[in-house]
Design a protein around this motif. Structure first.
Motif, PDB file in Angstrom:
ATOM      1  N   PRO A   1      -6.073  25.108  48.328  1.00 38.60           N
ATOM      2  CA  PRO A   1      -6.625  23.749  48.890  1.00 38.60           C
ATOM      3  C   PRO A   1      -7.863  23.355  47.703  1.00 38.60           C
ATOM      4  CG  PRO A   1      -6.407  24.955  50.646  1.00 38.60           C
ATOM      5  CD  PRO A   1      -6.963  26.322  49.565  1.00 38.60           C
ATOM      6  N   THR A   2      -7.400  22.084  47.421  1.00 37.20           N
ATOM      7  CA  THR A   2      -8.574  21.534  46.210  1.00 37.20           C
ATOM      8  C   THR A   2      -8.996  19.617  46.750  1.00 37.20           C
ATOM      9  OG1 THR A   2      -6.566  21.298  44.326  1.00 37.20           O
ATOM     10  CG2 THR A   2      -8.057  23.140  44.406  1.00 37.20           C
ATOM     11  N   GLU A   3      -8.941  19.179  45.751  1.00 37.40           N
ATOM     12  CA  GLU A   3      -9.188  18.206  45.908  1.00 37.40           C
ATOM     13  C   GLU A   3      -7.445  17.323  45.333  1.00 37.40           C
ATOM     14  OE1 GLU A   3     -10.941  18.543  42.140  1.00 37.40           O
ATOM     15  OE2 GLU A   3     -10.719  19.700  43.885  1.00 37.40           O
ATOM     16  N   HIS A   4      -7.234  17.721  44.749  1.00 40.17           N
ATOM     17  CA  HIS A   4      -5.438  17.547  44.069  1.00 40.17           C
ATOM     18  C   HIS A   4      -4.262  18.384  45.453  1.00 40.17           C
ATOM     19  CE1 HIS A   4      -8.037  17.464  39.990  1.00 40.17           C
ATOM     20  NE2 HIS A   4      -8.011  18.528  40.363  1.00 40.17           N
ATOM     21  N   ASN A   5      -3.555  17.167  44.498  1.00 40.03           N
ATOM     22  CA  ASN A   5      -2.555  16.623  45.556  1.00 40.03           C
ATOM     23  C   ASN A   5      -1.773  18.143  45.820  1.00 40.03           C
ATOM     24  OD1 ASN A   5       0.179  15.779  46.944  1.00 40.03           O
ATOM     25  ND2 ASN A   5       1.240  15.772  45.208  1.00 40.03           N
ATOM     26  N   HIS A   6      -2.293  19.134  44.817  1.00 38.58           N
ATOM     27  CA  HIS A   6      -1.591  21.103  45.015  1.00 38.58           C
ATOM     28  C   HIS A   6      -1.647  21.283  43.965  1.00 38.58           C
ATOM     29  CE1 HIS A   6       1.201  24.173  46.619  1.00 38.58           C
ATOM     30  NE2 HIS A   6       2.162  23.599  45.589  1.00 38.58           N
ATOM     31  N   SER A   7      -2.687  22.570  44.333  1.00 39.85           N
ATOM     32  CA  SER A   7      -3.183  23.535  43.235  1.00 39.85           C
ATOM     33  C   SER A   7      -2.834  25.075  43.962  1.00 39.85           C
ATOM     34  CB  SER A   7      -4.581  23.675  43.495  1.00 39.85           C
ATOM     35  OG  SER A   7      -5.016  22.193  43.288  1.00 39.85           O
ATOM     36  N   TYR A   8      -2.179  26.301  43.062  1.00 44.66           N
ATOM     37  CA  TYR A   8      -1.541  27.352  44.181  1.00 44.66           C
ATOM     38  C   TYR A   8      -1.922  28.457  42.452  1.00 44.66           C
ATOM     39  CZ  TYR A   8       3.086  26.194  41.287  1.00 44.66           C
ATOM     40  OH  TYR A   8       4.116  25.862  40.431  1.00 44.66           O
ATOM     41  N   VAL A   9      -1.341  29.457  42.396  1.00 47.69           N
ATOM     42  CA  VAL A   9      -1.707  30.742  42.036  1.00 47.69           C
ATOM     43  C   VAL A   9      -0.523  31.389  41.368  1.00 47.69           C
ATOM     44  CG1 VAL A   9      -2.189  32.748  40.428  1.00 47.69           C
ATOM     45  CG2 VAL A   9      -4.448  31.230  41.232  1.00 47.69           C
ATOM     46  N   ARG A  10       0.534  31.539  40.239  1.00 49.59           N
ATOM     47  CA  ARG A  10       1.809  32.044  40.374  1.00 49.59           C
ATOM     48  C   ARG A  10       1.408  33.378  40.000  1.00 49.59           C
ATOM     49  NH1 ARG A  10       6.409  28.940  38.162  1.00 49.59           N
ATOM     50  NH2 ARG A  10       7.029  31.853  37.266  1.00 49.59           N
ATOM     51  N   TRP A  11       2.400  33.718  39.596  1.00 47.20           N
ATOM     52  CA  TRP A  11       2.137  35.613  39.120  1.00 47.20           C
ATOM     53  C   TRP A  11       3.640  35.807  38.507  1.00 47.20           C
ATOM     54  CZ3 TRP A  11      -1.866  37.934  40.128  1.00 47.20           C
ATOM     55  CH2 TRP A  11      -2.702  37.835  41.210  1.00 47.20           C
ATOM     56  N   ASP A  12       3.563  35.957  37.082  1.00 47.60           N
ATOM     57  CA  ASP A  12       4.137  36.076  35.657  1.00 47.60           C
ATOM     58  C   ASP A  12       3.900  37.557  35.135  1.00 47.60           C
ATOM     59  OD1 ASP A  12       4.558  33.617  36.628  1.00 47.60           O
ATOM     60  OD2 ASP A  12       4.014  32.657  34.935  1.00 47.60           O
ATOM     61  N   PRO A  13       5.470  37.587  35.031  1.00 48.26           N
ATOM     62  CA  PRO A  13       5.271  39.074  34.086  1.00 48.26           C
ATOM     63  C   PRO A  13       4.612  39.277  32.962  1.00 48.26           C
ATOM     64  CG  PRO A  13       7.551  38.124  33.971  1.00 48.26           C
ATOM     65  CD  PRO A  13       6.660  37.654  35.239  1.00 48.26           C
ATOM     66  N   LEU A  14       4.206  39.941  32.337  1.00 49.08           N
ATOM     67  CA  LEU A  14       3.942  39.960  31.021  1.00 49.08           C
ATOM     68  C   LEU A  14       4.566  40.217  29.461  1.00 49.08           C
ATOM     69  CD1 LEU A  14       0.586  41.529  31.218  1.00 49.08           C
ATOM     70  CD2 LEU A  14       0.554  39.000  31.397  1.00 49.08           C
ATOM     71  N   GLY A  15       5.688  41.375  30.205  1.00 50.07           N
ATOM     72  CA  GLY A  15       6.229  41.533  28.963  1.00 50.07           C
ATOM     73  C   GLY A  15       6.612  43.060  29.026  1.00 50.07           C
ATOM     74  N   VAL A  16       6.521  43.781  27.542  1.00 49.94           N
ATOM     75  CA  VAL A  16       7.003  45.070  28.355  1.00 49.94           C
ATOM     76  C   VAL A  16       5.554  45.816  27.729  1.00 49.94           C
ATOM     77  CG1 VAL A  16       7.760  46.997  26.405  1.00 49.94           C
ATOM     78  CG2 VAL A  16       9.066  44.363  25.842  1.00 49.94           C
ATOM     79  N   VAL A  17       5.670  47.204  28.782  1.00 45.31           N
ATOM     80  CA  VAL A  17       4.178  47.822  28.955  1.00 45.31           C
ATOM     81  C   VAL A  17       4.871  49.265  28.632  1.00 45.31           C
ATOM     82  CG1 VAL A  17       2.674  48.466  30.531  1.00 45.31           C
ATOM     83  CG2 VAL A  17       3.760  45.948  31.090  1.00 45.31           C
ATOM     84  N   LEU A  18       3.585  49.260  27.494  1.00 43.46           N
ATOM     85  CA  LEU A  18       4.155  51.067  26.968  1.00 43.46           C
ATOM     86  C   LEU A  18       3.161  52.303  28.253  1.00 43.46           C
ATOM     87  CD1 LEU A  18       4.131  53.531  25.273  1.00 43.46           C
ATOM     88  CD2 LEU A  18       1.347  52.982  24.613  1.00 43.46           C
ATOM     89  N   ALA A  19       3.805  53.172  29.447  1.00 40.57           N
ATOM     90  CA  ALA A  19       3.129  54.096  29.792  1.00 40.57           C
ATOM     91  C   ALA A  19       2.919  55.424  29.257  1.00 40.57           C
ATOM     92  CB  ALA A  19       3.720  54.065  30.843  1.00 40.57           C
ATOM     93  N   VAL A  20       1.308  55.698  29.172  1.00 40.45           N
ATOM     94  CA  VAL A  20       1.290  56.601  28.571  1.00 40.45           C
ATOM     95  C   VAL A  20       0.975  57.802  29.956  1.00 40.45           C
ATOM     96  CG1 VAL A  20       0.031  58.384  27.216  1.00 40.45           C
ATOM     97  CG2 VAL A  20       0.788  56.368  26.368  1.00 40.45           C
ATOM     98  N   MET A  21       1.985  58.830  30.120  1.00 42.25           N
ATOM     99  CA  MET A  21       1.918  59.354  31.838  1.00 42.25           C
ATOM    100  C   MET A  21       1.888  61.397  30.819  1.00 42.25           C
ATOM    101  SD  MET A  21       2.469  57.464  34.286  1.00 42.25           S
ATOM    102  CE  MET A  21       1.649  56.101  32.812  1.00 42.25           C
ATOM    103  N   PRO A  22       0.588  61.571  31.754  1.00 41.02           N
ATOM    104  CA  PRO A  22       1.035  63.188  31.561  1.00 41.02           C
ATOM    105  C   PRO A  22       1.659  63.912  32.099  1.00 41.02           C
ATOM    106  CG  PRO A  22       0.022  62.661  33.962  1.00 41.02           C
ATOM    107  CD  PRO A  22       0.324  60.695  33.369  1.00 41.02           C
ATOM    108  N   TRP A  23       2.365  65.052  32.907  1.00 32.56           N
ATOM    109  CA  TRP A  23       2.133  66.229  32.923  1.00 32.56           C
ATOM    110  C   TRP A  23       2.850  66.501  34.354  1.00 32.56           C
ATOM    111  CZ3 TRP A  23      -0.262  69.815  34.563  1.00 32.56           C
ATOM    112  CH2 TRP A  23      -1.487  70.386  33.925  1.00 32.56           C
TER     113      TRP A  23
END
Length: 478
Positions: free
Chosen positions: A108-130
């Motif tokens: 809720p804000t003084e505006h008609n509608h305010s919100y947060v949307r969650w967007d993916p970033l792209g290619v993520v590198l994962a460095v993982m252990p054994w």
């Protein structure tokens, strides 16, 4: 240098692979970047179908996949089976809950509608252990793919067959080509891959040295990073604890994964009033641990992952004795084939010694006597690490203090530390930063995009109000 898969129980070479050239790696990243363009637009319901199929495949191929884990890194077969089942649980959790986690959040804000949307970033590198070659990957893979990201994996060099198996499982479940790929890379190539503009973020589970190097480069490149590094978790036992259950759990918590776990209990801090009873029974329990062929279901501790791991652990135990510590049981590598080390208990380690501040990655426990809760908390926090803590007391006041004062990413009262898809997982201090699992872990690699929709005819309002606030605060409007 070839990437080798070696059975740690026998020392025999299973398979070997050649690392990718830099050009071949760039081509795979290009495939991932192209896949992201369309994959991010696929409805979440479709991703959930693929994720549930992935869980089903894991369940149906439990025996083959768990055998592969044990062959490559030596985990007792029953622990390998549990690891695969846990991966399936994570897939189902995110298939069921991703829509809720990713739903726009109205504010809720003084505006008609305010919100947060969650967007993916792209290619993520994962460095993982054994040490958990499937679980460590799946606890990143499941939320990342459900969120619409795609991933490339640089797995530990001694588990290449596990890396290939995971990529094949994802494709067989129906995920589009390029959404998840395993890259066979030398350590030196990680810098080149992370520097590629198409890689938007990196997640690392591993050693402190790896975290420092990759985290530093990611910071310089201004790319998001999550680090889950080492741990030297305390296991605190106070007089009101259920001593039978505490001792039974302590033995299991130290020997989980043959002692090769970041969140394994490593420092056992026991109140003076019950210390002697705890020590004698704990030592007897460690001596009764069944060590041997990890393919046998009755075995509780298998080999360490490499001969080098045995050398390092042996040197740390010797370093402890050189500064005055006493070995209560074990303390030696086991003769014969394989990378075996005796379940070991050490006491009397000086708090100003180097080994006191190191992580012991194997079935070696350190015991400490505490005069009271104040000293127990002081010893527990006297470490550069801050991953998890297990504390045993039935006193509500003590529980409140332990929860509030222990410096770590998670406090587990009257149970052992464990990761759970429903709960955030990660540490503080030199155990790293950021979180995996739960909604918090899923959102680490998402853009929290603020959206403000003003009401019709509100141009003057939208401009003037920020100006007035900025003037009052003597700040520049952004």
């Amino acid at each position: 240098m070839a990437i080798e898969s070696i059975n740690p129980a026998t020392g025999k070479l299973l398979r070997q692979f050649e690392p990718l050239t830099d050009e071949a790696a760039r081509q795979k990243i290009a495939v991932a970047a192209e896949a992201f363009r369309t994959y991010a637009l696929i409805p979440i319901e479709h991703r959930a179908l693929w994720m549930r199929k992935l869980a089903s495949i894991l369940d149906n191929e439990l025996d083959d996949l768990s055998t592969l884990i044990t062959l490559e890194m030596g985990k007792p077969i029953e622990a390998s089976r549990y690891e695969i089942l846990k991966c399936a649980d994570a897939c189902r959790y995110y298939a069921e809950h991703a829509a809720r986690i990713l739903a726009p959040e109205s504010i809720p804000t003084e505006h008609n509608h305010s919100y947060v949307r969650w967007d993916p970033l792209g290619v993520v590198l994962a460095v993982m252990p054994w040490n958990f070659p499937f679980w460590q990957v799946f606890r990143f893979l499941a939320p990342a793919l459900m969120a619409g990201n795609v991933a490339v994996l640089k797995h530990a060099p001694n588990v290449p067959q596990c890396a290939l198996a995971i990529e094949a499982l994802v494709r067989r479940a129906g995920f589009p080509r390029g959404t998840f790929q395993s890259l066979f890379l030398d350590v030196q190539q990680v810098e080149t891959i992370l520097g590629d503009d198409r890689i938007v973020a990196v997640t690392v589970t591993g050693s402190e040295a790896a975290g420092r190097a990759i985290g530093a480069q990611a910071g310089w490149l201004i790319k998001k990073s999550v680090l889950e590094l080492g741990g030297s978790d305390p296991f605190i036992v106070m007089p009101s604890a259920d001593l039978d259950l505490a001792i039974e759990t302590a033995i299991r918590a130290r020997c989980v994964n043959s002692g090769q776990s970041c969140i394994a209990a490593k420092r056992f801090i026991v109140a003076d009033e019950i210390y002697d009873a705890f020590e004698s029974r704990f030592v007897a329990g460690m001596e009764a641990i069944r060590v041997g062929d990890p393919m046998k279901p009755e075995v509780q501790v298998g080999p360490l992952v490499t001969a080098h791991a045995v050398d390092l652990l042996e040197e740390q135990v010797k370093a402890a004795t050189r500064v005055g510590a006493r070995i209560l049981t074990g303390g030696e590598r086991m003769l014969g084939a394989g990378n075996y080390f005796e379940p070991t208990v050490i006491t009397g380690i000086p708090r100003n010694s180097a080994v006191y501040r190191e992580e012991l990655f194997g079935p070696v426990a350190m015991l400490f006597r505490a005069q009271d809760l104040n000293e127990a908390i002081e010893i527990a926090n006297d470490t550069p690490f801050g991953l998890g803590a297990s504390a045993w007391t039935r006193d509500p006041a003590e529980q409140q203090r332990l929860v509030a004062e222990l410096q770590c990413g998670g406090v587990f009262l009257n149970t052992m530390v464990a990761s759970d898809p429903r709960l955030p997982f990660g540490g503080i201090k030199r155990s790293g930063y950021g979180r995996e699992l739960s909604a918090a872990g899923m959102r680490e690699f998402l853009n929290a995009k603020t959206v403000v929709i003003a009401s019709a005819g509100s141009t003057h309002e939208a401009v003037s109000k920020p100006y007035l606030v900025a003037t009052a605060d003597t700040l520049q409007t952004r």
